[in-house]
Design a protein around this motif. Structure first.
Motif, PDB file in Angstrom:
ATOM      1  N   SER A 146       5.305  13.125  -0.077  1.00  0.00           N
ATOM      2  CA  SER A 146       5.677  14.060   0.992  1.00  0.00           C
ATOM      3  C   SER A 146       4.681  14.075   2.137  1.00  0.00           C
ATOM      4  N   GLU A 150       6.140   7.339   7.705  1.00  0.00           N
ATOM      5  CA  GLU A 150       7.049   6.258   7.329  1.00  0.00           C
ATOM      6  C   GLU A 150       6.441   4.902   7.693  1.00  0.00           C
ATOM      7  N   GLU A 517       9.764  11.416  -0.698  1.00  0.00           N
ATOM      8  CA  GLU A 517      10.482  10.147  -0.636  1.00  0.00           C
ATOM      9  C   GLU A 517      10.798   9.623  -2.038  1.00  0.00           C
ATOM     10  N   SER A 520      14.197  11.236  -3.267  1.00  0.00           N
ATOM     11  CA  SER A 520      15.332  11.329  -2.334  1.00  0.00           C
ATOM     12  C   SER A 520      16.504  10.412  -2.677  1.00  0.00           C
ATOM     13  N   GLY A 551      11.613  11.448   7.231  1.00  0.00           N
ATOM     14  CA  GLY A 551      11.809  10.624   6.050  1.00  0.00           C
ATOM     15  C   GLY A 551      11.707  11.350   4.733  1.00  0.00           C
ATOM     16  N   LYS A 552      11.397  12.649   4.751  1.00  0.00           N
ATOM     17  CA  LYS A 552      11.268  13.391   3.504  1.00  0.00           C
ATOM     18  C   LYS A 552      12.586  14.104   3.175  1.00  0.00           C
ATOM     19  N   HIS A 555      16.878  10.753   4.188  1.00  0.00           N
ATOM     20  CA  HIS A 555      16.430   9.730   5.120  1.00  0.00           C
ATOM     21  C   HIS A 555      17.467   8.623   5.170  1.00  0.00           C
ATOM     22  N   GLY A 560       9.821   5.134  -0.987  1.00  0.00           N
ATOM     23  CA  GLY A 560       9.557   5.778  -2.262  1.00  0.00           C
ATOM     24  C   GLY A 560       9.935   4.905  -3.434  1.00  0.00           C
ATOM     25  N   SER A 563      11.533   1.729  -2.833  1.00  0.00           N
ATOM     26  CA  SER A 563      10.803   1.199  -1.694  1.00  0.00           C
ATOM     27  C   SER A 563      11.134  -0.248  -1.368  1.00  0.00           C
TER      28      SER A 563
END
Length: 568
Positions: A146, A150, A517, A520, A551-552, A555, A560, A563
């Motif tokens: 968090s 990004e 992230e 999410s 992005g949190k 998104h 995350g 990734s």
């Protein structure tokens, strides 16, 4: 370093010089060797020096620097490399793996330390005028990504450390409410409250390195939530600086003022603004505080007992039960016993065997009591009946006292394990009581299969940590023996297996660690596509320029856990 603001070490949890040690715990090394095949007694490589990191240069413009200097003063505008790296990420396993390998990501260009709400207003206005990204920072303990910008962010990144906003402002003693600045760390807040005879009663595992504002921004829960409630129950009002305006919510016991704005702020992770202070429920310090330990023949029996305790007349401070493997882990972490303690342990084991218990399946439970001496005595009697009805056995205060003393040291074990090639992390969920036992079994089975498929050794264990009328939170810890270059990919597989199992079987994506992230990718399965649509529209409406911690929670990309790569 800013005077009065504590800062964690750049490469791991907590303060420099403090670490987990195994030498005084004779059972721990054999336990780890048996479970994952790693000898933790071998020498380890020292942490690389900070000077070996290639820290990207700050992109802070002279114009924005000048405005920030004017707002807070030059000493509170920091651009040195170590301060920026410490504020570049939280303390999740992925964060620690990357920073230890020198993979720093998008490091903030500046860290700003406001000392008043007005300074927060002015610095946010200056940052938005410069089209910069603004990321609020509390204690830096976040484990779900968090706090980081990004990847590929080309705009200036401003980290706002709230540590100077750390004071108890007011106590409304008649109402049992306290007004407290959002940047205060847990111990400092409790010290100020305790000095006046009060407590908030909120004690997450990250208590020493997390803040009131961070708890609100992530919908935190504490070890004593069975009595005091989660932060969503405790926080009654707040002030938050938003683009161009300040939100003020009065501390009301309840209201019917349309969709709850307070609820919108809870768990918003900096995407709506910067929380500067909050009104919270506080309570008089209890006359008696006591933790009792119990054993159950199985984890399922312990779960059932916790459910019955919650629905009984007992209002305990906490009711926790560990599954068999976590019970073994806790017992292996004990220090060498004295003669009297050793004899007592043998007597308890003999009694368990006489009852026909399998010592590989026993579950350790802690139940906390607070209040007057008479009240605690009454509740202990109620709980004793529940424990007995579920085949349990009381073993007194000793184990609970030890747990209470060491409860905030657990995060240091993760650094110790990483030093030895062991990836350790946690995931938490909540389910209705009807599914609590089954989701536990499901996750253990899926995790074991995933590790077999990867050809690595790993283990996962769990405890029930928070109970409610309709269900409970279960908190899973996993460890994997992998010191290869594929560490991060191995971690991804384990994390995905556990998170997917949550949403597959009546659980939520996160009970109290937030979304960031990391979690999410599962939000649509958790709250439905329509729920994500509502959240997205809320963030877009408040922050059309996507400047506030973008992005949190929701998104467009896949940072995350997934990734740059895998499907969740």
């Amino acid at each position: 370093m800013i005077e009065g603001v504590k800062q964690q070490k750049w490469w791991g949890w907590g303060e420099e010089g403090k670490a987990y040690r195994h030498e005084d715990k004779p059972k721990f090394a054999p336990f780890v060797k048996k479970m994952v095949g790693v000898d933790i007694t071998l020498p380890v490589k020292p942490i690389r020096p900070f000077s070996s990191l290639e820290v990207p240069a700050s992109q802070l413009s002279d114009e924005l620097r000048g405005k920030l200097n004017t707002v807070v003063g030059g000493k509170y505008v920091q651009t040195d490399d170590e301060t920026r790296v410490v504020h570049a990420y939280g303390k999740g396993v992925r964060d620690l793996i990357r920073v230890r390998n020198g993979k720093l990501g998008r490091v903030p260009d500046v860290v700003v330390y406001p000392g008043t709400q007005r300074e927060v207003e002015l610095l946010l206005a200056a940052a938005l005028e410069a089209d910069a990204v603004v990321i609020p920072f509390g204690g830096g303990s976040n484990i779900v990504a968090s706090l980081e910008a990004e990847p590929g962010e080309t705009r200036q990144v401003v980290s706002v450390n709230m540590g100077r906003l750390n004071k108890l402002l007011e106590i409304d003693e008649e109402s049992g409410l306290a007004h407290i600045e959002a940047g205060v760390l847990g111990p400092d807040m409790e010290d100020q409250l305790n000095a006046r005879g009060w407590t908030m009663g909120h004690h997450p595992d990250s208590f020493v390195w997390s803040t009131l504002g961070g708890w609100i921004a992530t919908r935190s829960s504490g070890m004593q939530s069975d009595k005091y409630g989660d932060i969503a129950d405790i926080c009654r009002g707040l002030t938050m600086v938003m683009p161009g305006q300040v939100l003020t919510l009065r501390p009301l016991p309840s209201s019917s003022s349309g969709p709850s704005v307070r609820e919108m702020v809870l768990g918003s992770e900096g995407r709506l603004g910067i929380i500067t202070s909050a009104w919270v429920n506080v309570h008089r310090l209890p006359e008696v505080r006591e933790l009792q330990a119990y054993f159950f023949p199985t984890y399922e029996a312990g779960l059932k007992a916790c459910e019955e305790i919650v629905t009984s007349d007992a209002t305990v401070m906490m009711a926790r039960v560990s599954d068999p493997l976590e019970t073994q882990y806790i017992m292996a972490n004990g220090k060498k016993s004295g003669r009297v303690s050793s004899l007592a342990n043998k007597a308890i084991q003999k009694l368990m065997l006489q009852k026909g218990w399998d010592l590989e399946k026993i579950a350790l439970s802690f139940v906390g009591f607070e209040g007057s001496a008479n009240h605690v005595r009454y509740e202990k009697g109620l709980v004793a009946k529940v424990v007995k009805n579920n085949g349990g056995l009381g073993v007194g205060k000793g184990p609970g006292t030890l747990y209470d003393q060491k409860k905030y040291d657990t995060p240091y074990i993760r650094d110790f394990m990483l030093d030895r090639g062991l990836i350790c992390d946690v995931s938490d969920t909540s389910t209705p009581w009807a599914y609590a036992a089954e989701i536990h079994t499901l996750i253990l089975d899926r995790f074991a299969k995933a590790m077999d498929d990867l050809g690595v050794r790993g283990l996962v264990f769990c405890h029930l940590s928070h109970s409610y009328h309709s269900g409970a939170c279960q908190y899973f810890t996993f460890a994997i023996a992998d010191d290869s270059d594929n560490q991060e990919a191995t971690y991804d597989v384990a994390k995905r297996v556990i998170q997917q199992s949550f949403v597959d079987f009546h659980g939520t994506v996160s009970h109290h660690h937030g979304v960031g992230e990391e979690h999410s990718p599962w939000m649509e399965e958790d709250i439905s596509p329509a729920g994500v649509y509502i959240q997205r529209k809320l963030f877009e409406g408040i922050d059309p320029g996507n400047n506030l911690n973008p992005g949190k929670i929701v998104h467009d990309g896949r940072p995350g856990v997934s990734s740059n790569s895998v499907d969740a």
